[in-house]
Design a protein around this motif. Structure first.
Motif, PDB file in Angstrom:
ATOM      1  N   PRO A 276       0.733  -1.368   0.100  1.00  0.00           N
ATOM      2  CA  PRO A 276      -0.059   0.248   0.099  1.00  0.00           C
ATOM      3  C   PRO A 276       0.869   1.212   0.087  1.00  0.00           C
ATOM      4  N   HIS A 277       0.356   2.109  -0.823  1.00  0.00           N
ATOM      5  CA  HIS A 277       1.018   3.453  -0.487  1.00  0.00           C
ATOM      6  C   HIS A 277      -0.130   4.363   0.656  1.00  0.00           C
ATOM      7  N   VAL A 278       0.516   4.617   1.633  1.00  0.00           N
ATOM      8  CA  VAL A 278      -0.022   5.171   2.591  1.00  0.00           C
ATOM      9  C   VAL A 278       0.114   6.785   2.771  1.00  0.00           C
ATOM     10  N   ILE A 279      -0.940   7.269   2.617  1.00  0.00           N
ATOM     11  CA  ILE A 279      -1.018   9.093   3.227  1.00  0.00           C
ATOM     12  C   ILE A 279      -1.817   9.178   4.124  1.00  0.00           C
ATOM     13  N   CYS A 280      -1.332   9.282   5.506  1.00  0.00           N
ATOM     14  CA  CYS A 280      -2.179   9.651   6.579  1.00  0.00           C
ATOM     15  C   CYS A 280      -1.883  10.916   7.102  1.00  0.00           C
ATOM     16  N   ARG A 281      -2.802  11.587   7.438  1.00  0.00           N
ATOM     17  CA  ARG A 281      -2.894  12.696   8.205  1.00  0.00           C
ATOM     18  C   ARG A 281      -3.902  12.798   9.452  1.00  0.00           C
ATOM     19  N   ASP A 282      -3.874  13.900  10.161  1.00  0.00           N
ATOM     20  CA  ASP A 282      -4.982  14.014  11.295  1.00  0.00           C
ATOM     21  C   ASP A 282      -6.418  14.171  10.610  1.00  0.00           C
ATOM     22  N   THR A 283      -6.309  14.951   9.519  1.00  0.00           N
ATOM     23  CA  THR A 283      -7.660  15.180   9.165  1.00  0.00           C
ATOM     24  C   THR A 283      -7.675  14.838   7.498  1.00  0.00           C
ATOM     25  N   ASN A 359       4.727   2.084   1.171  1.00  0.00           N
ATOM     26  CA  ASN A 359       5.250   3.326   0.599  1.00  0.00           C
ATOM     27  C   ASN A 359       4.623   4.555   1.312  1.00  0.00           C
ATOM     28  N   PHE A 360       5.675   5.378   1.401  1.00  0.00           N
ATOM     29  CA  PHE A 360       5.368   6.824   1.758  1.00  0.00           C
ATOM     30  C   PHE A 360       5.370   7.948   0.767  1.00  0.00           C
ATOM     31  N   PHE A 361       5.056   9.079   1.075  1.00  0.00           N
ATOM     32  CA  PHE A 361       5.207  10.001   0.125  1.00  0.00           C
ATOM     33  C   PHE A 361       6.790  10.838   0.519  1.00  0.00           C
ATOM     34  N   ASP A 362       6.877  11.266   1.671  1.00  0.00           N
ATOM     35  CA  ASP A 362       7.980  12.175   2.370  1.00  0.00           C
ATOM     36  C   ASP A 362       8.215  11.111   3.440  1.00  0.00           C
ATOM     37  N   PHE A 363       9.051   9.990   3.167  1.00  0.00           N
ATOM     38  CA  PHE A 363       9.348   9.032   4.113  1.00  0.00           C
ATOM     39  C   PHE A 363       9.720   9.024   5.414  1.00  0.00           C
ATOM     40  N   ALA A 364      10.639  10.195   5.596  1.00  0.00           N
ATOM     41  CA  ALA A 364      11.221  10.199   7.146  1.00  0.00           C
ATOM     42  C   ALA A 364      10.023  10.853   7.952  1.00  0.00           C
ATOM     43  N   PRO A 365       9.410  11.818   7.622  1.00  0.00           N
ATOM     44  CA  PRO A 365       8.351  12.298   8.604  1.00  0.00           C
ATOM     45  C   PRO A 365       7.074  11.572   8.490  1.00  0.00           C
ATOM     46  N   ASP A 366       6.708  11.069   7.365  1.00  0.00           N
ATOM     47  CA  ASP A 366       5.684  10.109   7.327  1.00  0.00           C
ATOM     48  C   ASP A 366       5.802   8.704   8.060  1.00  0.00           C
ATOM     49  N   LEU A 367       7.125   8.318   7.968  1.00  0.00           N
ATOM     50  CA  LEU A 367       7.402   7.069   9.015  1.00  0.00           C
ATOM     51  C   LEU A 367       7.268   7.434  10.413  1.00  0.00           C
ATOM     52  N   ALA A 371       4.500   5.893  13.059  1.00  0.00           N
ATOM     53  CA  ALA A 371       4.865   5.178  14.140  1.00  0.00           C
ATOM     54  C   ALA A 371       3.918   5.416  15.291  1.00  0.00           C
ATOM     55  N   LYS A 372       3.881   7.024  15.373  1.00  0.00           N
ATOM     56  CA  LYS A 372       3.366   7.549  16.404  1.00  0.00           C
ATOM     57  C   LYS A 372       2.003   7.306  16.637  1.00  0.00           C
ATOM     58  N   ASN A 373       1.381   7.584  15.674  1.00  0.00           N
ATOM     59  CA  ASN A 373      -0.448   7.476  15.310  1.00  0.00           C
ATOM     60  C   ASN A 373      -0.976   6.299  14.830  1.00  0.00           C
ATOM     61  N   VAL A 374      -0.326   5.527  13.996  1.00  0.00           N
ATOM     62  CA  VAL A 374      -1.081   4.483  13.564  1.00  0.00           C
ATOM     63  C   VAL A 374      -0.663   3.130  14.101  1.00  0.00           C
ATOM     64  N   LEU A 375       0.443   3.129  14.403  1.00  0.00           N
ATOM     65  CA  LEU A 375       0.919   1.733  15.083  1.00  0.00           C
ATOM     66  C   LEU A 375       0.063   1.402  16.472  1.00  0.00           C
ATOM     67  N   PRO A 376       0.025   2.354  17.162  1.00  0.00           N
ATOM     68  CA  PRO A 376      -0.633   2.276  18.523  1.00  0.00           C
ATOM     69  C   PRO A 376      -2.192   1.760  18.200  1.00  0.00           C
ATOM     70  N   LEU A 377      -2.847   2.246  17.087  1.00  0.00           N
ATOM     71  CA  LEU A 377      -4.075   2.106  16.554  1.00  0.00           C
ATOM     72  C   LEU A 377      -4.113   0.519  16.083  1.00  0.00           C
ATOM     73  N   MET A 378      -3.135   0.206  15.460  1.00  0.00           N
ATOM     74  CA  MET A 378      -3.057  -1.154  14.821  1.00  0.00           C
ATOM     75  C   MET A 378      -2.880  -2.190  15.814  1.00  0.00           C
TER      76      MET A 378
END
Ligand SMILES: Cc1cc2nc3c(=O)[nH]c(=O)nc-3n(C[C@H](O)[C@H](O)[C@H](O)COP(=O)(O)O)c2cc1C
Length: 385
Positions: A276-283, A359-367, A371-378
């Motif tokens: 998957p190409h993941v684009i994830c933001r707060d909103t 895959n991410f778009f802007d790999f370092a900040p997106d990763l 890690a901070k916001n998606v992994l805990p929910l997983m």
């Protein structure tokens, strides 16, 4: 002090499990698709700091391991001096995945490191058996080979060789793998007269830590799937229905079930890993803004070139994928807030996907955000333990 001469003995047996076994215990295996080519998977001039350099990728792998990812993976490609061209010179620069994984072996302790090798581009299995066994020891049993046959006619021609019809490529790949496996396991010298390679009194040391390194492939055709069922531990799959998530979810259950049935016929198990190409933001608004910026910055000549090479080669992985989906990237696209992303991951798991390599778009900040916001929910959703 006892010197064992093997990093493997320090690393592989701490919990008695190999890195692959540890990953297989996860409800959803988690991997990172490295941007070792400029542009990664996103063919756009939208602003970001994703970089193909070794330093950037090594730091990503270390961060991914800290976050608990199971694998990091690098693709291999052979392009001419302009890459895919366009304003971004998409993929003009690329570093070799075998050397990248070797470079990060000593920087990491748990994560599987998977390198792509085009085994039909002039390799002798004895060479790769030696390099693979060495990598396996350097990593304590964490090295994986993504064995691909190469589907782009211009690539094999670079090596002065003639294109090989697809089904025959997998016949040759099978012989290559049989020789690798024999060399990795045999305690005696091997002589072999095959249809494509021969060996005389050949031997490989050291022996891999767990019998053989982790074997991966990315086939989609009947021949590719049959190869995977017989040899691979993991298969990198694409969605037969294209990259849009609801279309992908309609076609994936049959596809993943077929692959697992083929492996079961061989008395084996295989794990399916989608990209998957993941684009994830707060909103959702922020997600839309990122997607729009990528689409506005489309590097059209480079997109046309990538899509053209996918259409030109006889490969089945990217059939049904639309041109516009290639601008953002990924063989399935997952956009949304952390909650929405995790819902879609759960749906992929229900559709028979055993893992994701992202895959991410802007790999370092997106990763870091992931890690901070998606992994805990997983974890909360029971997708990671
Ligand atoms: C996640 C993923 C990674 C891949 N990595 C590579 C690669 O690094 N190099 C390459 O030539 N092909 C790569 N491929 C392409 C497959 O090897 C190609 O699509 C394959 O030829 C399709 O299967 P088929 O040969 O059974 O048609 C990759 C495919 C997927 C889905």
């Amino acid at each position: 002090m006892t010197i064992t001469g093997s990093r493997a003995s320090d690393l592989a047996t701490r919990d008695g499990l190999s890195a692959l076994e540890r990953a297989k215990r996860q409800p959803l295996i988690l991997g990172l698709f490295l941007p070792i080519q400029n542009g990664g998977w996103t063919i756009s001039s939208a602003a970001r700091n994703t970089d193909w350099s070794f330093d950037y990728n090594a730091k990503l792998i270390v961060k991914a391991e800290e976050a608990g990812f199971d694998l990091a993976f690098g693709l291999a490609q052979w392009l001419g001096s302009e890459g895919h061209g366009g304003a971004t010179k998409y993929r003009k620069f690329s570093i070799d995945p075998l050397l990248v994984t070797s470079g990060v072996a000593a920087l990491t302790r748990n994560i599987m490191l998977i390198s792509t090798v085009h085994v039909l581009y002039g390799w002798h299995p004895l060479h790769l058996a030696k390099l693979g066994a060495t990598m396996d020891h350097m990593t304590g049993g964490r090295w994986g080979l993504n064995l691909v046959t190469g589907f782009r006619p211009n690539e094999i021609e670079m090596f002065g060789l003639d294109p090989i019809p697809r089904d025959e490529r997998y016949v040759r790949a099978a012989e290559f793998t049989d020789i690798l496996d024999t060399l990795w396991r045999s305690e005696e010298d091997i002589s072999w007269e095959g249809n494509y390679w021969s060996l005389k009194n050949a031997y490989v040391s050291p022996k891999p830590v767990h019998g053989r390194p982790i074997l991966v492939n990315a086939g989609s055709s009947k021949a590719g799937l049959a190869y995977a069922a017989k040899y691979s531990d993991l298969i990198f799959i694409t969605s037969p229905g294209g990259a849009e998530i609801s279309a992908a979810l309609k076609t994936l259950p049959a596809h993943t079930a077929e692959i697992k049935a083929l492996a079961a016929e061989q008395g084996r198990e295989i794990r399916t890993v989608i990209n998957p190409h993941v684009i994830c933001r707060d909103t959702e608004r922020e997600v839309d803004q990122v997607c729009k910026a990528i689409l506005v910055g489309e590097d059209a000549p480079a997109v046309n070139s990538l899509v053209g090479t996918m259409r030109q080669g006889d490969q089945s992985s990217w059939r049904g994928h639309e041109r516009r989906q290639r601008i953002i990237g990924g063989n399935v696209q997952i956009f949304g807030t952390p909650e929405q992303v995790v819902e879609q991951f759960a749906a992929l798991k229900d559709a028979g996907c055993d893992g994701l390599q992202i895959n991410f778009f802007d790999f370092a900040p997106d990763l870091a955000y992931f890690a901070k916001n998606v992994l805990p929910l997983m974890k909360q959703a029971g997708l990671r333990v």
